[in-house]
Write a protein that holds these residues in place. Structure first.
Motif, PDB file in Angstrom:
ATOM      1  N   MET A   1      28.755  33.257  61.440  1.00  0.00           N
ATOM      2  CA  MET A   1      29.230  33.164  60.066  1.00  0.00           C
ATOM      3  C   MET A   1      29.203  34.534  59.417  1.00  0.00           C
ATOM      4  SD  MET A   1      27.726  30.839  56.931  1.00  0.00           S
ATOM      5  CE  MET A   1      28.208  29.335  57.766  1.00  0.00           C
ATOM      6  N   THR A   2      30.299  34.872  58.730  1.00  0.00           N
ATOM      7  CA  THR A   2      30.375  36.139  58.023  1.00  0.00           C
ATOM      8  C   THR A   2      30.127  35.913  56.548  1.00  0.00           C
ATOM      9  OG1 THR A   2      32.018  36.881  59.604  1.00  0.00           O
ATOM     10  CG2 THR A   2      31.850  38.121  57.555  1.00  0.00           C
ATOM     11  N   THR A   3      29.330  36.748  55.922  1.00  0.00           N
ATOM     12  CA  THR A   3      29.087  36.628  54.491  1.00  0.00           C
ATOM     13  C   THR A   3      29.384  37.941  53.821  1.00  0.00           C
ATOM     14  OG1 THR A   3      26.768  37.287  54.645  1.00  0.00           O
ATOM     15  CG2 THR A   3      27.252  34.940  54.876  1.00  0.00           C
ATOM     16  N   THR A   4      29.686  37.857  52.535  1.00  0.00           N
ATOM     17  CA  THR A   4      29.960  39.054  51.749  1.00  0.00           C
ATOM     18  C   THR A   4      29.724  38.761  50.289  1.00  0.00           C
ATOM     19  OG1 THR A   4      31.597  40.731  51.209  1.00  0.00           O
ATOM     20  CG2 THR A   4      32.416  38.512  51.469  1.00  0.00           C
ATOM     21  N   SER A   5      29.510  39.792  49.516  1.00  0.00           N
ATOM     22  CA  SER A   5      29.387  39.616  48.069  1.00  0.00           C
ATOM     23  C   SER A   5      30.673  40.019  47.368  1.00  0.00           C
ATOM     24  CB  SER A   5      28.229  40.464  47.525  1.00  0.00           C
ATOM     25  OG  SER A   5      28.450  41.829  47.798  1.00  0.00           O
ATOM     26  N   ARG A   6      31.690  40.487  48.129  1.00  0.00           N
ATOM     27  CA  ARG A   6      32.957  40.866  47.524  1.00  0.00           C
ATOM     28  C   ARG A   6      33.777  39.605  47.251  1.00  0.00           C
ATOM     29  NH1 ARG A   6      36.194  42.748  50.864  1.00  0.00           N
ATOM     30  NH2 ARG A   6      35.093  42.151  52.759  1.00  0.00           N
ATOM     31  N   HIS A   7      34.315  39.497  46.016  1.00  0.00           N
ATOM     32  CA  HIS A   7      35.115  38.317  45.744  1.00  0.00           C
ATOM     33  C   HIS A   7      36.323  38.598  44.875  1.00  0.00           C
ATOM     34  CE1 HIS A   7      33.414  37.885  41.650  1.00  0.00           C
ATOM     35  NE2 HIS A   7      32.306  38.279  42.205  1.00  0.00           N
ATOM     36  N   ALA A   8      36.577  39.834  44.502  1.00  0.00           N
ATOM     37  CA  ALA A   8      37.726  40.146  43.661  1.00  0.00           C
ATOM     38  C   ALA A   8      38.850  40.750  44.496  1.00  0.00           C
ATOM     39  CB  ALA A   8      37.318  41.106  42.551  1.00  0.00           C
ATOM     40  N   VAL A   9      39.021  40.256  45.716  1.00  0.00           N
ATOM     41  CA  VAL A   9      40.022  40.818  46.617  1.00  0.00           C
ATOM     42  C   VAL A   9      40.819  39.689  47.258  1.00  0.00           C
ATOM     43  CG1 VAL A   9      38.639  42.846  47.150  1.00  0.00           C
ATOM     44  CG2 VAL A   9      38.376  40.805  48.544  1.00  0.00           C
ATOM     45  N   ASP A  10      42.008  40.032  47.761  1.00  0.00           N
ATOM     46  CA  ASP A  10      42.765  39.097  48.559  1.00  0.00           C
ATOM     47  C   ASP A  10      42.392  39.287  50.025  1.00  0.00           C
ATOM     48  OD1 ASP A  10      43.955  37.826  46.515  1.00  0.00           O
ATOM     49  OD2 ASP A  10      45.882  38.836  46.656  1.00  0.00           O
ATOM     50  N   GLY A  11      43.024  38.518  50.896  1.00  0.00           N
ATOM     51  CA  GLY A  11      42.642  38.547  52.296  1.00  0.00           C
ATOM     52  C   GLY A  11      41.332  37.843  52.539  1.00  0.00           C
ATOM     53  N   LEU A  12      40.933  36.964  51.617  1.00  0.00           N
ATOM     54  CA  LEU A  12      39.633  36.291  51.743  1.00  0.00           C
ATOM     55  C   LEU A  12      39.544  35.455  53.007  1.00  0.00           C
ATOM     56  CD1 LEU A  12      39.088  35.026  48.078  1.00  0.00           C
ATOM     57  CD2 LEU A  12      37.840  36.845  49.233  1.00  0.00           C
ATOM     58  N   PHE A  13      40.658  34.879  53.404  1.00  0.00           N
ATOM     59  CA  PHE A  13      40.619  33.929  54.510  1.00  0.00           C
ATOM     60  C   PHE A  13      40.820  34.597  55.870  1.00  0.00           C
ATOM     61  CE2 PHE A  13      41.931  31.688  50.710  1.00  0.00           C
ATOM     62  CZ  PHE A  13      41.143  30.551  50.734  1.00  0.00           C
ATOM     63  N   ASP A  14      40.946  35.920  55.866  1.00  0.00           N
ATOM     64  CA  ASP A  14      41.234  36.604  57.119  1.00  0.00           C
ATOM     65  C   ASP A  14      40.069  36.554  58.098  1.00  0.00           C
ATOM     66  OD1 ASP A  14      43.699  37.171  56.121  1.00  0.00           O
ATOM     67  OD2 ASP A  14      43.260  39.259  55.608  1.00  0.00           O
TER      68      ASP A  14
END
Length: 363
Positions: free
Chosen positions: A1-14
């Motif tokens: 599982m990949t996690t990130t705190s970035r959320h104001a970007v597109d390509g989220l589902f990549d």
């Protein structure tokens, strides 16, 4: 599982399956290339129980917009359930795309498998772009769905329950603002004639209220004018000469500018996240305008689908929805007595329940 705190970007589902966002317990992402499904489930808070909230199927301009919407909506569901006295947490889901062209049984089943993979931590229901019939298809793949048709064992579309809750809330707010809960003779500007606004118009007209409608969708407008002969229409009801402004479309219509333009003395509607920012309510209060916090007024649909989980009868659910009138009356009376806003009073009510709850639901 990949996690990130970035959320104001597109390509989220990549390349992501989950986001780490401090205000939420979990945010899950899923993409199914075969059907075109791109879905986000945001679980905000499960201290009171599993997160329950509808799925919105909408053609967002960007994936970042979709994420912003689901985060705001899921947080609102936490406070909606808490303020309504329900043992449920707050969650919400969005499917990115135009349901008119993208929706298919295969996509809905893929979405059902995604919801099922979360193990009951999130329970879905209907929202914009998702009907009770759609939920029947989702339910073929997961038990964690409410609001299906009666034929499939559900309680059906929650539009009427939501509308009846708003109507009940409006009665309490009218008593607070105008001195009487009787809505006959009042003028109400309804913004949006979707499945909730349409039914609200009927309830208001049955009570003798004058209704002015704003609706941009041709099909919804035609349906409303066919059902309610003589219905008054306006390009906008935000600044219309009415007693009550009832936002029943998408949220964010109350900004500092529109709060200055509102001519109604009462704002009470079904839309979620009506205030673009929380301080807009201060502007309304300064102008002597009563605002009913949306997550209190529009809780009727949640009350209905929650009743599916505890086996409540139709009569019991209707009585609980009608009880939103008393809850709104208490919120407004508390705000008046404490010299605060209705938003602050409702938030305090919900926060007290959350603070006395146990640990988040496992899963």
């Amino acid at each position: 599982m990949t996690t990130t705190s970035r959320h104001a970007v597109d390509g989220l589902f990549d390349d992501l399956e989950e986001l780490t966002i401090g205000t939420h317990e979990r945010v899950h992402l899923h993409r199914d290339a075969a059907t075109g499904l791109r879905a986000i489930v945001a679980v905000h808070d499960t201290r009171l129980g599993p997160a329950l909230g509808g799925t919105r199927f909408y053609p967002y301009a960007s994936e970042g917009d979709a994420l912003t919407d689901v985060l705001r909506l899921s947080e609102g569901m936490t406070y909606k359930a808490a303020a309504a006295g329900l043992d449920l947490g707050g969650g919400k889901a969005v499917i990115v795309g135009d349901p008119a062209t993208l929706k298919s049984p295969e996509l809905l089943r893929a979405y059902g498998r995604f919801v099922g993979s979360l193990g009951g931590r999130y329970i879905t229901a209907g929202d914009v772009g998702i009907s009770a019939e759609d939920l029947d298809v989702v339910g073929e793949e997961t038990p964690y769905v409410v609001g299906r048709t009666a034929a499939a064992g559900g309680s059906g579309d929650s539009g009427f329950a939501t509308a009846y809750g708003v109507f009940s809330a409006m009665r309490a707010a009218a008593a607070h603002t105008f001195g009487s809960a009787d809505l006959s003779g009042l003028s109400v500007g309804v913004e949006g004639a979707g499945k909730v606004g349409f039914r609200l118009i009927g309830l208001l007209r049955e009570q003798g209220a004058r209704v002015v409608l704003t609706e941009l969708g041709e099909d919804a407008l035609r349906r409303a004018t066919d059902a309610y002969p003589g219905l008054e229409l306006a390009g906008s009801v935000v600044d219309a000469d009415v007693d009550v402004y009832a936002p029943c479309a998408l949220g964010g219509t109350l900004t500092h500018a529109t709060a200055t333009a509102v001519r109604a003395r009462l704002v009470c509607g079904a839309a979620n996240n009506q205030l673009l920012t929380a301080d807009v309510e201060d502007r309304l209060v300064d102008r002597g305008i009563t605002w009913v916090p949306d997550y209190v007024a529009n809780a009727g649909g949640l009350v209905q689908v929650a009743g599916e989980r505890d086996g409540s009868t139709v009569e019991q659910v209707r009585a609980r929805v009608a009880g939103l009138e008393d809850r709104v009356a208490d919120v407004l009376a508390t705000a008046r007595a404490e010299g605060t806003t209705a938003g602050a009073a409702a938030h305090a009510l919900a926060t007290r329940r959350l603070d006395t709850a146990g640990a988040p639901t496992a899963g």
